[in-house]
Write a protein that holds these residues in place. Structure first.
Motif, short mmCIF file in Angstrom:
data_model
loop_
_atom_site.label_atom_id
_atom_site.label_comp_id
_atom_site.label_asym_id
_atom_site.label_seq_id
_atom_site.Cartn_x
_atom_site.Cartn_y
_atom_site.Cartn_z
N ASP A 130 0.78 -1.24 0.00
CA ASP A 130 0.00 0.00 0.00
C ASP A 130 0.82 1.30 0.00
N LYS A 217 -4.26 -0.86 -6.74
CA LYS A 217 -3.98 0.52 -6.34
C LYS A 217 -3.55 1.37 -7.53
N ARG A 231 -10.06 7.66 -5.66
CA ARG A 231 -9.03 7.23 -4.71
C ARG A 231 -9.53 7.20 -3.27
N1 GLY Z 1 -3.22 4.54 1.51
C1 GLY Z 1 -4.25 5.09 0.75
C2 GLY Z 1 -3.79 5.83 -0.47
O1 GLY Z 1 -2.64 5.75 -0.85
O2 GLY Z 1 -4.57 6.52 -1.08
#
Ligand code: GLY
Length: 353
Positions: A130, A217, A231
């Protein structure tokens, strides 16, 4: 070695995942002069040989480990050391460590001479899945987490799962907190976790999910680098989690597990989370929470916790609490509640835990 590209308006970075990333990429990245390393005392002692091998000519700043050191005082010390060591705009910073090192190292890179190139070398599961990806950099201020920072992308992220071999059970569990978050967003990952509840104590199982989380991500960050919309999904469970983290001894990842537990229950009570799905998600969260070391249910004071959520930077209006919550499989939503309602639900779900 797997290569994942992350393209934003400001730059295109690369994320390399595999046990050969250090030997393959690091000699190329350190071939230039004037490298600066930010790490912490824990990582520096454990990986002394690694630093001697790859960073013998670099300046190294060793931060005391712990979230409490992610502050302006440390940031100032890093920047002063960079200036004192004659770092130039062409210099490169390497952040070698967990989330704290990555956040503060990234911010130092963003600020020094208005921005120099930097590389993330995450050494914890949480940082690998993350925090090292996506360019969020920050320090804490006045008891508020990550309140001063910048979106600033690393040119490369070197993710080597070998680093995880020295992590404690507790640190692995912290990373699991963020992986469970991704399962609440991604239906494929949800299925994998649900079908493997019996494998949660196997570190290899989690290592094999690192690149799945990163790929998810990357997709989100490419759509919305600066967290104006999509996001925000990456904050599932995090409003309550940040408050827990600030008002208890729980780490970020442990707080994320608790935050997800409480917020999913609140979303169920508020009728915004589909009942059957919510119950299945809760089962996954419970399984992760029950891994050793055991987190005591009453590890945090719920009254203090509720007040801390008022400080959360995700809130858009005074006295309103904004949370990203799971809605259905592969779906999430924003739940905004007046503070009194949030507090009422928080007490209710905590009581029947
Ligand atoms: N940890 C959440 C983000 O990078 O948006």
């Amino acid at each position: 070695m797997e290569t994942i590209s992350l393209k934003t308006l400001s730059m295109e970075g690369k994320i390399y995942v595999g046990t050969d990333v250090i030997s393959t990429r690091l000699p190329l990245l350190t071939a230039t002069q004037n490298n600066f390393v930010v790490t912490d005392d824990h990582v520096y002692v454990l990986y002394r040989k690694f630093f001697d091998k790859y960073f013998q000519n670099a300046e190294i700043y060793v931060l005391s480990s712990g979230e409490e050191n992610k502050n302006f005082h440390s940031l100032n010390a890093i920047l002063e050391k960079m200036a004192g060591a004659g770092m130039r705009r062409s210099s490169r910073l390497f952040a070698v460590g967990g989330g704290v090192v990555g956040d503060i190292g990234g911010l130092a890179a963003a600020l020094y001479m208005r921005g120099i190139s930097y590389v993330q070398i995450p050494t914890t599961l949480l940082a690998q899945v993350d925090s090292s990806v996506g360019g969020k950099t920050a320090v804490d201020l006045g008891g508020i987490k990550n309140v001063v920072g910048a979106f600033y992308q690393p040119c490369e992220v070197l993710v080597d799962p070998t680093f995880l071999n020295t992590l404690s059970e507790r640190e692995i569990k912290c990373g699991i907190g963020e992986i469970v978050k991704y399962a609440a967003l991604d239906s494929e990952l949800f299925d994998i976790l649900e079908q493997n509840l019996g494998k949660f104590s196997d570190v290899t199982f989690w290592k094999n999910l690192i690149s799945t989380c990163i790929q998810y991500k990357v997709k989100v960050v490419e759509i919305d680098e600066k967290e104006q919309g999509e996001r925000r999904c990456l904050n599932v469970g995090h409003t309550t989690a940040h408050a827990i983290e600030l008002s208890s001894v729980l780490s970020h990842g442990e707080s994320v597990l608790y935050g997800m537990l409480l917020e999913t229950k609140m979303a169920l009570m508020a009728g915004v989370c589909e009942k059957k799905y919510g119950e299945r998600l809760l089962k996954i969260i419970h399984e992760a929470i029950s891994l050793p070391p055991h987190i005591k249910t009453q590890s945090f004071d719920i009254e203090t916790n509720a007040k801390k959520t008022l400080l959360d930077k995700k809130n858009r209006e005074d006295h309103q609490i904004t949370m990203a919550v799971a809605k259905a499989k592969g779906e999430w939503t924003i739940l905004t509640l007046p503070f009194e309602k949030y507090k009422e639900l928080l007490f209710a779900v905590n009581a029947n835990d």
